[in-house]
Design a protein around this motif. Sequence first.
Motif, PDB file in Angstrom:
ATOM      1  N   LEU A 266      74.783  58.689  64.378  1.00  0.00           N
ATOM      2  CA  LEU A 266      74.041  59.825  64.906  1.00  0.00           C
ATOM      3  C   LEU A 266      73.786  60.841  63.799  1.00  0.00           C
ATOM      4  CD1 LEU A 266      75.839  60.295  68.341  1.00  0.00           C
ATOM      5  CD2 LEU A 266      73.899  58.806  67.755  1.00  0.00           C
ATOM      6  N   GLN A 277      71.029  62.285  71.957  1.00  0.00           N
ATOM      7  CA  GLN A 277      71.998  61.353  71.404  1.00  0.00           C
ATOM      8  C   GLN A 277      73.240  61.268  72.293  1.00  0.00           C
ATOM      9  OE1 GLN A 277      71.445  61.575  66.669  1.00  0.00           O
ATOM     10  NE2 GLN A 277      72.448  63.386  67.493  1.00  0.00           N
ATOM     11  N   SER A 279      77.161  59.815  71.919  1.00  0.00           N
ATOM     12  CA  SER A 279      78.184  59.228  71.064  1.00  0.00           C
ATOM     13  C   SER A 279      78.947  58.150  71.831  1.00  0.00           C
ATOM     14  CB  SER A 279      79.156  60.310  70.579  1.00  0.00           C
ATOM     15  OG  SER A 279      80.196  59.730  69.820  1.00  0.00           O
ATOM     16  N   GLU A 282      83.781  56.849  67.262  1.00  0.00           N
ATOM     17  CA  GLU A 282      83.869  57.488  65.955  1.00  0.00           C
ATOM     18  C   GLU A 282      84.236  56.442  64.912  1.00  0.00           C
ATOM     19  OE1 GLU A 282      85.370  61.866  64.987  1.00  0.00           O
ATOM     20  OE2 GLU A 282      87.040  60.449  65.104  1.00  0.00           O
ATOM     21  N   ARG A 387      82.407  59.815  61.319  1.00  0.00           N
ATOM     22  CA  ARG A 387      81.090  60.165  61.860  1.00  0.00           C
ATOM     23  C   ARG A 387      80.931  59.530  63.225  1.00  0.00           C
ATOM     24  NH1 ARG A 387      77.127  56.171  58.345  1.00  0.00           N
ATOM     25  NH2 ARG A 387      78.540  54.381  58.292  1.00  0.00           N
ATOM     26  N   GLN A 388      79.978  60.056  63.990  1.00  0.00           N
ATOM     27  CA  GLN A 388      79.741  59.582  65.348  1.00  0.00           C
ATOM     28  C   GLN A 388      78.698  58.463  65.345  1.00  0.00           C
ATOM     29  OE1 GLN A 388      81.539  60.726  68.036  1.00  0.00           O
ATOM     30  NE2 GLN A 388      82.663  61.843  66.434  1.00  0.00           N
ATOM     31  N   GLY A 390      76.380  56.006  67.940  1.00  0.00           N
ATOM     32  CA  GLY A 390      75.956  55.983  69.338  1.00  0.00           C
ATOM     33  C   GLY A 390      74.507  55.599  69.535  1.00  0.00           C
TER      34      GLY A 390
END
Length: 429
Positions: A266, A277, A279, A282, A387-388, A390
């Motif tokens: 994302l 967005q 998620s 992670e 970081r995410q 998704g």
Amino acid sequence: MAQQEKLIDHQQSGALGTNLRHLHVLCAVAQAGSIAQAAEGLYRVPSAVARSITELEAVLGVPLFERRARGMVPNRHGDIVLTRARRIEQAFDEARQQLMARSGVRSSADVHTLFASIMNGRRLAVIASLAEQRSMASVAREFAITQPAISAAVKDLETRLAITLFERTARGLVPTPAGEILAFHFKRVLAELRHIAPDLAASEGTLQGSIHVGALPLGRTHILPMAIASLLARHPQLHVGTVESPYEALAASLRSGDVDFILGALRGPEGTKELEQQSLFEDRLSIIARAGHPLARIRPIDFDTLRRARWVLSRHGSPSRELFEMFFSDARQPPPIPAVETGDLAVLRGLLLESDMLTAISAHQLRYEIRDGSLVVLDFPLEPTRRQIGLSQRLGALPSPGALALMAEIRNVVTQSGEFDTPERAARG
């Protein structure tokens, strides 16, 4: 069952050939509640309005209205098509407003009438493809039509709109700002048309149609293949196409309707205008090397040791490269200088397996090699690089039933695998 399959095939083949005037009439009749009242508002004779509805029903293969003594009411099929038809009118209206603002089109009513009456899906696709490919010969081959026919269609549209859509240059056709506006919104209309048949089929209990997925690197190795295989095992009439491009190109395709959704890392607010967005989990970078690499036996590994190693990294400016370099910057350490930069996972994998190079990448992207022991994760955690990951969709989009089902399957793969740090697992500690 055979009759239902025949109906579905009929719907799919007819969707892009739908006369947009018929969809405009559908909206008018649904709003007015009768053929006669709709005809008055459209400045057409009732028989012509009735014929438009009949032809639309024939193309789609289903009745769209309940005929009653006091008028006409959309049935469940009519409501489904009406939803898409109104979204198509909205896309045309947005194009009209932008043309008026940028190109000085004088009569908004004339433009709206033009968009709603003379275009069909095939002609929309030709104009949109011409703006993208910028070659009349290529578009002629794609649609099996002659170049003079394309030229005539463009000239007719330019004449009716009183604006120039393409500049003729030595290198081909270049869309003007007005041409870019039309191509963008034509693609959105085409996406809505493409979804009509799958919407109708889903109302009969069958998922069908094409799904276009923007696939960023992290989801390609495991998540997306697992989700696609699981979905197609249950719904074999679906077709999935993946698009592998940089994020900026995928986001542009998502906004225009060429792509249904994006799976991958994302982005921040600056890169997600008009997008929403979600998620899923992670992720963080890991330092990866071949099994038996000299550094695999060292604990702990220090910064000097990493700098002396030979590296293969993603291209400069890519999100993973930026995260990696930011990690070193935050630690007040100069980052390693890569011997190789590549965006090709196959090249990266080969270099890791055949040399003592290191890389910094999500371990999920090399999941199978790590699982079989040919690659290993070194003992140098990169926790700050989290970081995410998704799903990204266009804000206000109405995905097809197939796209919704694939996104649900992706969520299921993430949840059921137990390999990903989902928000739910993080909340449980």
